[in-house]
Design a protein around this motif. Structure first.
Motif, PDB file in Angstrom:
ATOM      1  N   PHE A  71       0.851  -1.193   0.000  1.00  0.00           N
ATOM      2  CA  PHE A  71       0.000   0.000   0.000  1.00  0.00           C
ATOM      3  C   PHE A  71       0.886   1.241   0.000  1.00  0.00           C
ATOM      4  O   PHE A  71       1.815   1.352   0.805  1.00  0.00           O
ATOM      5  N   ASN A  72       0.589   2.168  -0.889  1.00  0.00           N
ATOM      6  CA  ASN A  72       1.378   3.394  -1.012  1.00  0.00           C
ATOM      7  C   ASN A  72       0.799   4.472  -0.100  1.00  0.00           C
ATOM      8  O   ASN A  72      -0.253   5.048  -0.389  1.00  0.00           O
ATOM      9  N   PHE A  73       1.502   4.763   0.988  1.00  0.00           N
ATOM     10  CA  PHE A  73       1.040   5.753   1.959  1.00  0.00           C
ATOM     11  C   PHE A  73       1.012   7.165   1.371  1.00  0.00           C
ATOM     12  O   PHE A  73       0.384   8.060   1.922  1.00  0.00           O
ATOM     13  N   GLY A  74       1.709   7.362   0.247  1.00  0.00           N
ATOM     14  CA  GLY A  74       1.770   8.685  -0.357  1.00  0.00           C
ATOM     15  C   GLY A  74       0.620   8.978  -1.297  1.00  0.00           C
ATOM     16  O   GLY A  74       0.545  10.075  -1.865  1.00  0.00           O
ATOM     17  N   ILE A  75      -0.278   8.003  -1.495  1.00  0.00           N
ATOM     18  CA  ILE A  75      -1.420   8.191  -2.397  1.00  0.00           C
ATOM     19  C   ILE A  75      -2.708   7.937  -1.616  1.00  0.00           C
ATOM     20  O   ILE A  75      -2.906   6.871  -1.047  1.00  0.00           O
ATOM     21  N   LYS A  76      -3.586   8.928  -1.571  1.00  0.00           N
ATOM     22  CA  LYS A  76      -4.862   8.775  -0.881  1.00  0.00           C
ATOM     23  C   LYS A  76      -5.747   7.790  -1.628  1.00  0.00           C
ATOM     24  O   LYS A  76      -5.672   7.724  -2.859  1.00  0.00           O
ATOM     25  N   PRO A  77      -6.568   7.034  -0.944  1.00  0.00           N
ATOM     26  CA  PRO A  77      -6.863   7.085   0.495  1.00  0.00           C
ATOM     27  C   PRO A  77      -6.039   6.091   1.329  1.00  0.00           C
ATOM     28  O   PRO A  77      -6.446   5.733   2.435  1.00  0.00           O
ATOM     29  N   PHE A  78      -4.889   5.659   0.805  1.00  0.00           N
ATOM     30  CA  PHE A  78      -4.151   4.600   1.513  1.00  0.00           C
ATOM     31  C   PHE A  78      -3.275   5.131   2.640  1.00  0.00           C
ATOM     32  O   PHE A  78      -2.588   4.360   3.311  1.00  0.00           O
ATOM     33  N   ASP A  79      -3.355   6.436   2.862  1.00  0.00           N
ATOM     34  CA  ASP A  79      -2.754   6.978   4.075  1.00  0.00           C
ATOM     35  C   ASP A  79      -3.658   6.758   5.282  1.00  0.00           C
ATOM     36  O   ASP A  79      -3.257   6.985   6.423  1.00  0.00           O
ATOM     37  N   ASP A  80      -4.878   6.275   5.027  1.00  0.00           N
ATOM     38  CA  ASP A  80      -5.864   6.005   6.082  1.00  0.00           C
ATOM     39  C   ASP A  80      -5.789   4.516   6.438  1.00  0.00           C
ATOM     40  O   ASP A  80      -6.070   3.641   5.602  1.00  0.00           O
ATOM     41  N   ILE A  81      -5.414   4.213   7.680  1.00  0.00           N
ATOM     42  CA  ILE A  81      -5.248   2.821   8.088  1.00  0.00           C
ATOM     43  C   ILE A  81      -6.538   2.025   7.951  1.00  0.00           C
ATOM     44  O   ILE A  81      -6.507   0.811   7.686  1.00  0.00           O
ATOM     45  N   ARG A  82      -7.690   2.678   8.057  1.00  0.00           N
ATOM     46  CA  ARG A  82      -8.955   1.958   7.949  1.00  0.00           C
ATOM     47  C   ARG A  82      -9.137   1.369   6.553  1.00  0.00           C
ATOM     48  O   ARG A  82      -9.698   0.271   6.400  1.00  0.00           O
ATOM     49  N   VAL A  83      -8.655   2.074   5.550  1.00  0.00           N
ATOM     50  CA  VAL A  83      -8.733   1.562   4.178  1.00  0.00           C
ATOM     51  C   VAL A  83      -7.823   0.350   4.018  1.00  0.00           C
ATOM     52  O   VAL A  83      -8.211  -0.678   3.442  1.00  0.00           O
ATOM     53  N   ARG A  84      -6.601   0.458   4.543  1.00  0.00           N
ATOM     54  CA  ARG A  84      -5.658  -0.661   4.432  1.00  0.00           C
ATOM     55  C   ARG A  84      -6.181  -1.875   5.196  1.00  0.00           C
ATOM     56  O   ARG A  84      -6.062  -3.016   4.734  1.00  0.00           O
ATOM     57  N   GLN A  85      -6.764  -1.626   6.370  1.00  0.00           N
ATOM     58  CA  GLN A  85      -7.333  -2.722   7.144  1.00  0.00           C
ATOM     59  C   GLN A  85      -8.474  -3.397   6.390  1.00  0.00           C
ATOM     60  O   GLN A  85      -8.576  -4.629   6.368  1.00  0.00           O
ATOM     61  N   ALA A  86      -9.330  -2.606   5.792  1.00  0.00           N
ATOM     62  CA  ALA A  86     -10.493  -3.162   5.083  1.00  0.00           C
ATOM     63  C   ALA A  86     -10.055  -4.086   3.955  1.00  0.00           C
ATOM     64  O   ALA A  86     -10.579  -5.201   3.802  1.00  0.00           O
ATOM     65  N   LEU A  87      -9.073  -3.642   3.155  1.00  0.00           N
ATOM     66  CA  LEU A  87      -8.626  -4.461   2.030  1.00  0.00           C
ATOM     67  C   LEU A  87      -7.957  -5.751   2.504  1.00  0.00           C
ATOM     68  O   LEU A  87      -8.109  -6.810   1.872  1.00  0.00           O
ATOM     69  N   SER A  88      -7.240  -5.678   3.593  1.00  0.00           N
ATOM     70  CA  SER A  88      -6.581  -6.880   4.108  1.00  0.00           C
ATOM     71  C   SER A  88      -7.586  -7.841   4.750  1.00  0.00           C
ATOM     72  O   SER A  88      -7.541  -9.052   4.506  1.00  0.00           O
ATOM     73  N   MET A  89      -8.507  -7.309   5.562  1.00  0.00           N
ATOM     74  CA  MET A  89      -9.426  -8.173   6.311  1.00  0.00           C
ATOM     75  C   MET A  89     -10.452  -8.886   5.437  1.00  0.00           C
ATOM     76  O   MET A  89     -11.034  -9.892   5.850  1.00  0.00           O
ATOM     77  N   CYS A  90     -10.688  -8.385   4.228  1.00  0.00           N
ATOM     78  CA  CYS A  90     -11.694  -9.024   3.373  1.00  0.00           C
ATOM     79  C   CYS A  90     -11.150 -10.233   2.624  1.00  0.00           C
ATOM     80  O   CYS A  90     -11.894 -10.926   1.937  1.00  0.00           O
ATOM     81  N   PHE A  91      -9.851 -10.495   2.775  1.00  0.00           N
ATOM     82  CA  PHE A  91      -9.212 -11.550   1.977  1.00  0.00           C
ATOM     83  C   PHE A  91      -8.910 -12.775   2.843  1.00  0.00           C
ATOM     84  O   PHE A  91      -8.183 -12.696   3.823  1.00  0.00           O
ATOM     85  N   ASP A  92      -9.490 -13.903   2.472  1.00  0.00           N
ATOM     86  CA  ASP A  92      -9.236 -15.172   3.153  1.00  0.00           C
ATOM     87  C   ASP A  92      -8.139 -15.909   2.396  1.00  0.00           C
ATOM     88  O   ASP A  92      -8.392 -16.541   1.354  1.00  0.00           O
ATOM     89  N   ARG A  93      -6.911 -15.845   2.899  1.00  0.00           N
ATOM     90  CA  ARG A  93      -5.750 -16.357   2.180  1.00  0.00           C
ATOM     91  C   ARG A  93      -5.791 -17.865   1.933  1.00  0.00           C
ATOM     92  O   ARG A  93      -5.511 -18.346   0.836  1.00  0.00           O
ATOM     93  N   ALA A  94      -6.078 -18.608   3.004  1.00  0.00           N
ATOM     94  CA  ALA A  94      -5.826 -20.047   2.995  1.00  0.00           C
ATOM     95  C   ALA A  94      -6.460 -20.792   1.823  1.00  0.00           C
ATOM     96  O   ALA A  94      -5.760 -21.521   1.099  1.00  0.00           O
ATOM     97  N   PRO A  95      -7.781 -20.681   1.577  1.00  0.00           N
ATOM     98  CA  PRO A  95      -8.365 -21.491   0.498  1.00  0.00           C
ATOM     99  C   PRO A  95      -7.865 -21.105  -0.878  1.00  0.00           C
ATOM    100  O   PRO A  95      -7.698 -21.969  -1.742  1.00  0.00           O
ATOM    101  N   ILE A  96      -7.612 -19.819  -1.109  1.00  0.00           N
ATOM    102  CA  ILE A  96      -7.164 -19.384  -2.429  1.00  0.00           C
ATOM    103  C   ILE A  96      -5.722 -19.802  -2.672  1.00  0.00           C
ATOM    104  O   ILE A  96      -5.370 -20.305  -3.751  1.00  0.00           O
ATOM    105  N   VAL A  97      -4.856 -19.626  -1.670  1.00  0.00           N
ATOM    106  CA  VAL A  97      -3.456 -20.049  -1.825  1.00  0.00           C
ATOM    107  C   VAL A  97      -3.383 -21.559  -2.040  1.00  0.00           C
ATOM    108  O   VAL A  97      -2.640 -22.044  -2.899  1.00  0.00           O
ATOM    109  N   GLN A  98      -4.166 -22.310  -1.286  1.00  0.00           N
ATOM    110  CA  GLN A  98      -4.158 -23.764  -1.428  1.00  0.00           C
ATOM    111  C   GLN A  98      -4.640 -24.180  -2.811  1.00  0.00           C
ATOM    112  O   GLN A  98      -4.068 -25.072  -3.445  1.00  0.00           O
TER     113      GLN A  98
END
Length: 602
Positions: free
Chosen positions: A347-374
């Motif tokens: 995430f590029n902190f220098g480009i909005k809205p990714f300076d907002d931790i809530r946006v970064r959290q939202a994108l990370s929390m919506c992704f379930d890694r295990a089944p897709i990686v497997q």
């Protein structure tokens, strides 16, 4: 780009079909010396009278056992005969076998001609090699390495500190333009020498005497012994006499290792055999009598492996999956750490809205890694919850805490995105997500899985884009004009400072955090107390994850194909249960795979 909404079940089905289709397309047809004879006792009585019967014949001298090689190493009981102790791999005849000539144009069986200062076992412990011991000054800036005495080059010269100095000076030479020169920028005057502003004689590598080598760094470097895995020297005398490529010709090749070059057939193969003049440590002596690197036939890799005498080879993820799908090969595939590479969303902190931790959290929390990686990577990928993969020094990947830092929580993700001003993705700019080309199909498909979740769960329009390597580097790492991307990072040496250093200020994510910088720099320079240092790096990595600087996706595993007749300690599981060729397996004197395996009698 298709506007069709893809849910997780549909995505997994599609990726399974994509991988299966890809696979189908790829699936075309300790030294032992014989005891000395016993010496007769000195007579104390007069000689006996001559016997009246015919004396028994004197036994002939006992020949050395047939299962002991030319360097005195006895084969295990289940080993094939000496003439069958041949290790063959694919690699052909690269530009060089010497890493200080070129790191990236070497291949096959590398570093076979001399001893680096250190080496690693399969547990990745750093061990003495050309050096027998080392120590660091109180200020952490100067390291002194004591060399083993009596190690002879095949031209009769002794391996000394002057060979190491000459080699490091070659690496710093702007005329040589070593393709790995950046690696030693922490050595005193190294940057100045490579740029030509000071002579190479001023770099922080000095011979205090024939057997004492001193390294001086620009800041305390407790990791230097690990970094010096790439310290295999050239012969100073041979370079002066024949030039730096002297090892590319059997007539001029010089060695002080257990191996010597006996054939170099350009674009066909090179052959290494036992060096009968070897005088170095016994633990480096292999069971093998011959190691061969061949150019593979111009057919698909799996068929080339099956139809040849090749006994071991590193390959790519697609080939590994093809081999696993073959019942006759599935037990010959080993998925190894490689360079502990982690793929992640940046995430590029220098480009909005990714300076907002809530946006970064939202994108990370919506992704379930295990089944897709497997589904996509199979055994070629391990879902990542930390940046340092399991097996790497200081990793806490396998702890219960790891999954709690960036959890999978779709409802929380939606709530955070709404709090940031983008309910259900309304008003959020469309995301074009470039993927590093080095990850191939696996990285691209997992990136598409991430993009699909962001769209389906959060309502944000996404598109994964593939860019040429140079364009990707310019846009993501140099100019930093991309808000979100998928990239990877692998280690250069086995220390947390090498991996976690990419998160210091003014690096690729534009995350500038003085607290992190202080934590990292203090840990990186701490000498003496490893537990304290590991705890400091743990806190630093935890900060990176808690601030959602990145979203880890998966840790890459590298497939090897190894024929069943290869046995020995090098094929036994490590302390983490991982079995197979451990890095740096292809560098003969640096790892222990080639010196602890042998051909079994089958």
């Amino acid at each position: 780009m298709s506007k069709r909404v893809i849910n997780r079940r549909t995505f997994l089905a599609l990726t399974g079909a994509s991988v299966a289709g890809g696979l189908a397309a790829c699936a075309a047809p300790a030294t032992q010396t014989p005891p000395a004879p016993a010496q007769p006792e000195s007579p104390t009585q007069p000689a006996a009278a001559a016997p009246t019967s015919t004396p028994e014949p004197t036994p002939a001298p006992t020949a050395p056992p047939a299962n002991v090689n030319a360097l005195g190493k006895a084969l295990p009981a289940d080993a094939a005969p000496l003439d069958k102790q041949v290790m063959i791999t694919f690699g052909g005849t690269p530009y060089t076998l010497d890493r200080f000539i070129s790191m990236y144009q070497s291949g096959g069986i590398v570093s076979p001609f001399s001893l680096g200062l250190v080496r690693f076992n399969k547990e990745l412990d750093v061990l003495p090699s050309g050096a027998e011991s080392w120590s660091v000054s109180e200020d952490g800036l100067k390291w002194t390495f004591k060399l083993r005495k009596g190690i002879k080059w095949s031209d009769g010269n002794e391996l000394t500190a002057h060979d190491y100095v000459a080699t490091f000076q070659l690496g710093a030479s702007p005329e040589h333009a070593w393709d790995f020169a950046w690696y030693y920028l922490n050595l005193k005057n190294w940057a100045e020498a490579t740029s030509g502003s000071v002579p190479v004689s001023e770099i922080g590598v000095k011979a205090l005497d024939d057997y004492t080598l001193e390294f001086e760094t620009t800041s305390p470097a407790p990791y230097l012994p690990y970094q010096l895995i790439w310290s295999v020297p050239l012969s100073k005398a041979a370079m002066e006499k024949h030039g730096k490529l002297y090892n590319n010709d059997v007539a001029t090749s010089v060695t002080c290792s257990p191996l010597k070059l006996t054939e170099w057939s350009k674009d066909k193969q090179f052959v290494l055999e036992l060096n009968e003049q070897y005088t170095g440590p016994a633990e480096l002596v292999p069971y093998y009598t011959k190691l061969i690197s061949q150019v593979p036939a111009a057919i698909d890799t799996v068929t080339a492996y099956q139809s040849s005498d090749v006994t071991y080879m590193r390959t790519d993820a697609t080939t590994g999956r093809v081999a696993e799908a073959d019942p006759t090969l599935v037990d010959q595939v080993y998925w190894m750490y490689g360079d502990f590479r982690t793929y992640y969303v940046g995430f590029n902190f220098g480009i909005k809205p990714f300076d907002d931790i809530r946006v970064r959290q939202a994108l990370s929390m919506c992704f379930d890694r295990a089944p897709i990686v497997q589904a996509v990577a199979g055994r070629g990928g391990v879902p990542a919850y930390t940046f340092l993969a399991a097996g790497f020094p200081g990793s806490w990947e396998n702890t219960d805490e790891a999954k709690t830092i960036q959890p999978f929580d779709v409802e929380k993700a939606k709530q955070l995105l709404a709090e940031a001003g983008y309910p259900n993705g309304a008003g959020f700019p469309k995301l074009e997500i470039p993927v590093t080309p080095i990850g191939g199909q696996v990285a691209s498909l997992i990136a598409q899985g991430f993009a699909a979740e962001v769209k389906n769960q959060l309502g944000i329009e996404t598109e994964v884009v593939n860019k040429e390597w140079r364009v990707f580097i310019d846009d993501v790492r140099t100019n930093r004009i991309v808000p979100v991307w998928v990239d990877s990072y692998g280690m250069d040496y086995l220390d947390q400072s090498n991996m976690l250093g990419i998160f210091t200020s003014n690096r690729l994510t534009n995350w500038n955090n003085a607290t992190y910088d202080e934590m990292f720099n203090k840990a990186a320079g701490l000498t003496g107390n490893k537990q304290e240092r590991d705890a400091m790096f743990y806190e630093a990595e935890k900060m990176v994850l808690s601030e959602y600087v990145i979203c880890p996706l998966y840790h890459e595993r590298i497939p090897y194909l190894v024929k069943p007749q290869v046995g020995g300690a090098g094929m036994e599981p490590d302390r983490n249960g991982v079995r197979g060729p451990h890095w740096p397996d292809g560098d003969f004197v640096l790892g222990d795979f080639l010196s602890t395996t042998y051909i079994k009698n089958m």
